[in-house]
Design a protein around this motif. Structure first.
Motif, PDB file in Angstrom:
ATOM      1  N   ASN A 147       2.959   9.215   3.937  1.00  0.00           N
ATOM      2  CA  ASN A 147       3.152   7.790   3.730  1.00  0.00           C
ATOM      3  C   ASN A 147       4.633   7.422   3.941  1.00  0.00           C
ATOM      4  OD1 ASN A 147       4.165   5.656   1.819  1.00  0.00           O
ATOM      5  ND2 ASN A 147       1.944   5.312   1.687  1.00  0.00           N
ATOM      6  N   PRO A 148       4.909   6.357   4.719  1.00  0.00           N
ATOM      7  CA  PRO A 148       6.320   6.056   5.033  1.00  0.00           C
ATOM      8  C   PRO A 148       7.192   5.804   3.802  1.00  0.00           C
ATOM      9  CG  PRO A 148       4.839   4.370   5.920  1.00  0.00           C
ATOM     10  CD  PRO A 148       3.982   5.486   5.457  1.00  0.00           C
ATOM     11  N   PHE A 149       6.619   5.184   2.775  1.00  0.00           N
ATOM     12  CA  PHE A 149       7.428   4.956   1.561  1.00  0.00           C
ATOM     13  C   PHE A 149       7.795   6.289   0.912  1.00  0.00           C
ATOM     14  CE2 PHE A 149       5.531   0.668   1.802  1.00  0.00           C
ATOM     15  CZ  PHE A 149       6.701  -0.073   1.701  1.00  0.00           C
ATOM     16  N   GLU A 150       6.821   7.210   0.923  1.00  0.00           N
ATOM     17  CA  GLU A 150       7.114   8.533   0.334  1.00  0.00           C
ATOM     18  C   GLU A 150       8.163   9.272   1.150  1.00  0.00           C
ATOM     19  OE1 GLU A 150       3.404  10.577  -0.233  1.00  0.00           O
ATOM     20  OE2 GLU A 150       2.728   9.009  -1.630  1.00  0.00           O
ATOM     21  N   LEU A 151       8.064   9.121   2.472  1.00  0.00           N
ATOM     22  CA  LEU A 151       9.065   9.772   3.333  1.00  0.00           C
ATOM     23  C   LEU A 151      10.465   9.247   3.023  1.00  0.00           C
ATOM     24  CD1 LEU A 151       7.306   9.868   6.818  1.00  0.00           C
ATOM     25  CD2 LEU A 151       8.237  11.839   5.615  1.00  0.00           C
ATOM     26  N   LEU A 152      10.564   7.948   2.845  1.00  0.00           N
ATOM     27  CA  LEU A 152      11.876   7.357   2.574  1.00  0.00           C
ATOM     28  C   LEU A 152      12.410   7.818   1.218  1.00  0.00           C
ATOM     29  CD1 LEU A 152      11.418   3.706   3.912  1.00  0.00           C
ATOM     30  CD2 LEU A 152      12.453   5.649   5.055  1.00  0.00           C
ATOM     31  N   ASP A 153      11.491   7.902   0.228  1.00  0.00           N
ATOM     32  CA  ASP A 153      11.908   8.409  -1.093  1.00  0.00           C
ATOM     33  C   ASP A 153      12.430   9.828  -0.980  1.00  0.00           C
ATOM     34  OD1 ASP A 153      11.320   6.187  -2.436  1.00  0.00           O
ATOM     35  OD2 ASP A 153       9.444   6.895  -3.340  1.00  0.00           O
TER      36      ASP A 153
END
Ligand code: G4P
Length: 526
Positions: A147-153
């Motif tokens: 998930n892109p949000f998880e990647l950014l985190d």
């Protein structure tokens, strides 16, 4: 063109990644966009697939013929862009760290399936040490990734840097439709495409009804929600914070499909820093200074035994470099000149008559250069910030042929000048200890000593895990410590004392018991 205009035109950077994330593919696509190459597949991967010496040698031979892969220069939008190649293999990480001293910014490639990997963390540590500006490219969106949000985190927590997405993906894997550029309000549509370099686009705001026609109801809604969340969670993008190395803009794409590359390159051209000032042992050198300075950050061996010459790569830091002019080799205190320095325009080697800050010059060298050496127009200064890091594996070098000890000595000195490995010498018996970050280098050194210098050797592993460079407030304290520690003290090539530690515990204990001695994990501690 004035020096200032030349400097402003230049962008010198490296692409870094954990092996297999797509560094080679992205490099190639950037060159394709820049018109430097016409077909994909022209950039040779410097990846070592097997951990075998023969494989490494084969690659090095190919690279020896085409050293152009070390620096790739192309023009794009009136800018002169220098990409410095970095080896992907972890055993050559030190080479990469040093190359990072010669760039003004980096693009970090992340595989969206694997996220932040071990090598990425280490490379980013080096970037943070120098506050190097970073742009992140999250690659392989055509695969089902995290998930892109998880990647950014994950990027923020593992790499300790704030991030700011500038594009946003619409699904991933089989349903990947493209990215939305948050700043241009533009949709870039994804197509499996290995040849064309432009994507289909549509200018559309998120409020526009057209969005549903273009993406379908579900994806249009998801994108709107995602973007709302992005705008709520992340600060607006600040070019200043990026230039200070505090904030990394993030792009999503698929390098192999030429997707997301143009937005990445266009933004890079807009925001990436021009050649920056660099520290020396006496003062900071600004690229705007009229007099030439530069330093050697990489030495490339010529593996053809008939030509023992090497190639030193010099980053120009100030002034103008001119072919045939005398410059001062500061460490050796003598004047040197180069009749055929070369550059790498459009991936071909050509003679360089003049060069400007940000440029990398290839210099033929017969053994007078070491990594970190400085050339100037007479001033006595040495560029700093090109440290050696503590090796992780240590072995003693044993000569197998007493008749060839001179060749062995010369060979090991030259190979370690190139930065292949670090050499430490024990005063007692002049024993030589070689330290590296990977096993592969020992095979490489052994092979090269034999093939280039005619000297045979073997290795004896040592129970050492770390080298610490030592300093002391007062000389007597150092002398006493050195006497006390005997064979645990060796000297690096500049005769700096180094403590060879068996374990972290040993370092801790010695630190506690000897408060007057300072232990350093890199060779640079001013
Ligand atoms: P590296 O230099 O960082 O080590 O990576 P490299 O570019 O060599 O890419 C590693 C692998 O990932 C290659 O496949 C490459 O084709 C693939 N790759 C790069 N970009 C993308 C992408 O956007 N999507 C997908 N699905 N794959 C991508 P390989 O099988 O190792 O090599 P090859 O046989 O394809 O050359």
């Amino acid at each position: 063109m004035s020096n200032l205009e030349e400097i402003k035109k230049r962008r010198t950077f490296a692409i870094i990644s954990h092996p297999d994330a797509g560094k080679t593919t992205l490099t190639e696509k950037l060159l394709l966009f820049g018109g430097a190459i016409q077909t994909a597949g022209a950039v040779k991967s410097n990846k070592i697939k097997k951990t075998a010496t023969s494989d490494f040698m084969e690659i090095e031979k190919q690279r020896g013929i085409s050293v152009a892969t070390s620096v790739m220069t192309f023009e794009y939008k009136d800018l002169l862009i220098n990409i410095l190649d970095t080896p992907g293999h972890k055993d050559f990480a030190e080479d990469t760290y040093r190359t990072l001293t010669a760039v003004d910014s980096v693009i970090l490639v992340i595989d969206c399936v694997k996220g932040v990997e071990e090598q990425t963390e280490r490379l980013m540590e080096v970037c943070r040490m120098r506050n190097t500006p970073v742009i992140v490219f999250i690659n392989k969106l055509d695969r089902e990734g995290q998930n892109p949000f998880e990647l950014l985190d994950e990027l923020e927590t593992k790499l300790s840097i704030r991030v700011r997405p500038l594009t946003w993906p619409i699904n991933m894997g089989a349903n990947f439709k493209g990215v939305y550029s948050l700043y241009e309000q533009m949709l870039y549509f994804f197509k499996i495409n290995k040849t064309k370099i432009e994507s289909d686009v549509a200018k559309v705001s998120l409020e526009d009804d057209k969005l549903v026609d273009l993406l379908g109801e579900r994806d249009a809604l998801q994108l709107t929600e995602d973007v709302e969340l992005v705008e709520g969670v992340y600060d607006v993008f600040s070019e200043e914070a990026y230039q200070k190395g505090q904030l990394a803009p993030v792009f999503f794409g698929s390098a192999i499909n030429n997707f997301g590359i143009k937005e990445l390159l266009d933004t890079f051209c807009e925001i990436s820093p021009i050649p920056q000032p660099r520290p020396t042992d006496v003062r900071e050198v600004s690229p705007m200074e009229p007099k030439f300075t530069g330093f050697v950050f990489k030495i490339h061996a010529n593996l053809d035994p008939r030509h023992r010459d090497r190639i030193a790569f010099l980053r120009i830091c100030s002034g103008k470099f001119e072919r045939g002019k005398f410059y001062k080799h500061v460490r050796m205190g003598k004047d040197v000149r180069f009749s055929s320095p070369f550059t790498f325009m459009a991936s071909a080697k050509s003679v360089m008559d003049e060069g400007f800050p940000g440029d990398v010059v290839g210099l033929y060298d017969t053994g007078s250069f070491k990594i970190g050496d400085t050339l100037t127009e007479g001033e006595n200064l040495q560029f700093s910030g090109i440290p050696s890091f503590s090796p992780e594996i240590f072995k003693e070098l044993i000569n197998l042929d007493p008749m060839k000890s001179k060749q062995l000595e010369k060979g090991i000195q030259q190979l370690t000048d190139e930065g292949v490995a670090q050499l430490f010498t024990l005063d007692l018996g002049n024993r030589k200890i070689v330290g590296t970050v990977g096993e592969l280098q020992f095979d490489v050194i052994q092979y090269r000593l034999e093939h280039e210098y005619g000297a045979k050797c073997r290795w004896v592993p040592m129970g050492i895990t770390r080298a610490c460079w030592l300093t002391a407030d007062e000389k007597p304290a150092m002398d006493q410590f050195i006497r006390l520690k005997g064979n645990q003290i060796a000297y690096d090539k500049d005769r700096n004392p180094v403590f060879l530690a068996e374990s972290e515990w040993m370092i801790r204990m010695n630190r506690e018991n000897n408060p007057a001695i300072h232990f350093h994990f890199t060779s640079e501690f001013k």
